[in-house]
Design a protein around this motif. Structure first.
Motif: not given
Ligand SMILES: [Zn+2]
Length: 457
Positions: A276, A278, A280, A282, A337, A339
């Motif tokens: 994503c 941010s 991470s 997913h 997260c 995001c």
């Molecule tokens: Zn995220």
């Protein structure tokens, strides 16, 4: 074109809360289990001891790649599909990018555990391949700078993938070229087998709006961009097929100033997880269930590295994979997260061979990418699996398993010839290719199966 209900749901799920995602997963799991019981002889038998309304996934017996391959005809849910028919189909290179029986793309893999596999796609699984990544990347691409890059580069897509086989990358691209009116003429394959200077030149001439490829190759491209050998302006770079470090992603972002995302997938499930905004990774858990487990297939708690991971692919009916041992080690994280997405966050370990650097006749250094090198050997008829170990500055040891109906000596001479040609093309002429005495095996220290590494003293 009007989006299908599946496509609409893929987008809606992006912002759904954990409960709504879990509800989708549960509904699709029940449908898959019912379907597999009705249409797959294998699963009817494999799940025979379970209650008629199967409960938790964790109570179901896992499956492995050798099991799925051995019982191929009984696993698949279309009686017209047989292993013999599929073998005949993939034996013909002209079928790359075509559909078996006009219906199912067939993708083959050597996989991280080194055992060959054959996996069929259906319309739903293809739709996921083409739509799921977009829900993670589109918001970042809808910025003026990125839109202008997409338009200026006419939405051209470059895919760096091993060619010459029915692999998910190569075959998937050939399918798009054959079937998509918009993307067909805009997407092009680039082989990591090419000497890096040629790859840089061809990519420069193509001027892609997006690039998908192995992280080891992408990092070399970033270096070329940073020192002025490659001038391209992609809006988006996706790293797939190999693990990529945070440092490598930073290097890519620095060099290209574009959206850089990691995609974790396998031929058994092409879009398992995506990075994503941010940073991470997913899990697309509305369509793919990943269970981190230990070597005895007991659940591994969040935050701990698993020995392997079981995949249940909720988006493929033709060849159901229910608790399929994927062989990767992952860490499932419990924290939310930044995001805001409720999709679970994972980290993936391994999946990376080493880049080997050789000296050319001109006195320069050339990187040889792990998937390109193992691809040369695996491309030789009769090679069931292989492992390539650099044992000295100028010597490679090739460990291989040979398919039963092929004489080892013939296969070996072809392998040696193919590798000699490959190194020739890179301007490297002093590499000695030795046959390995041992068969391919997992690294005794890490327990991982890697295709290519160096044990150079
Ligand atoms: Zn995220």
């Amino acid at each position: 074109m009007v989006p299908s209900s599946v496509e609409v749901d893929i987008w809606r799920a992006r912002w759904a809360d954990a409960g709504a995602i879990a509800a989708r997963q549960q509904r699709r799991l029940s449908e898959l289990l019912r379907y597999a019981r009705q249409h797959s002889q294998f699963y009817r038998r494999h799940h025979a001891d379970l209650p008629s309304e199967p409960g938790a996934l964790s109570a179901m017996p896992p499956v492995t790649k050798p099991m799925v391959m051995e019982h191929f005809d009984e696993v698949v849910t279309d009686p017209e599909v047989t292993r013999a028919g599929v073998e005949a189909f993939i034996a013909d290179q002209a079928n790359i990018g075509r559909r078996l029986l006009g219906r199912y793309p067939v993708w083959t893999t050597s996989g991280t555990t080194g055992e060959p596999g054959i996996f069929l796609q259906d319309d739903l699984s293809l739709q996921l391949v083409h739509t799921v990544p977009d829900r993670w990347t589109t918001p970042a691409l809808l910025r003026p700078k990125m839109i202008s890059r997409l338009v200026r580069n006419n939405f051209r897509g470059a895919e760096i993938a091993v060619t010459g086989g029915h692999f998910a990358g190569a075959s998937g691209i050939a399918l798009i070229q054959r079937e998509s009116r918009f993307l067909g003429s805009r997407i092009r394959m680039f082989s990591p087998d090419l000497p890096i200077d040629e790859l840089i030149e061809e990519l420069g001439a193509f001027s892609p709006a997006s690039i998908t490829g192995y992280s080891t190759v992408l990092v070399e491209l970033a270096r070329a961009a940073s020192d002025g050998r490659l001038a391209i302006t992609p809006a988006m770079i996706a790293a797939s097929g190999e693990a990529i470090s945070r440092a490598d992603k930073r290097e890519l972002r620095g060099a290209f100033e574009c959206v850089v995302r990691e995609l974790y997938g396998a031929t058994e499930g092409v879009v398992l997880a995506m990075e994503c905004g941010s940073g991470s990774l997913h899990v697309n858990s509305d369509w793919f269930v990943l269970e981190p487990v230990d070597n005895d297939r007991r659940p591994v708690p969040p935050g701990q590295l698993s020995d392997t991971v079981l995949l249940t692919n909720l988006g493929n009916r033709i060849q159901p994979l229910i608790r399929y041992d994927l062989g990767d080690s992952i860490v499932l994280h419990q924290h939310a997260c930044a995001c805001g997405s409720a999709f679970p966050v994972i980290e993936v370990q391994g999946r990376q061979g080493e880049v080997l650097v050789f000296s050319t006749d001109r006195g320069t250094k050339t990187p040889i990418f792990p998937l390109a090198l193992s691809g040369v050997v695996e491309g030789v008829a009769g090679v069931a699996r292989c492992q390539i170990v650099r044992v000295s500055q100028t010597a490679l040891e090739v460990r291989m398993e040979v398919a039963p109906d092929h004489p080892r000596a013939t296969v070996w001479s072809r392998v040696r010839q193919a590798l000699a040609q490959f190194f020739d093309a890179h301007g490297v002429h002093d590499v000695e290719i030795r046959p390995g005495i041992q068969p391919p095996r997992r690294n005794p220290h890490s327990g991982k199966f890697s295709h290519v590494w160096s044990e150079q003293p």
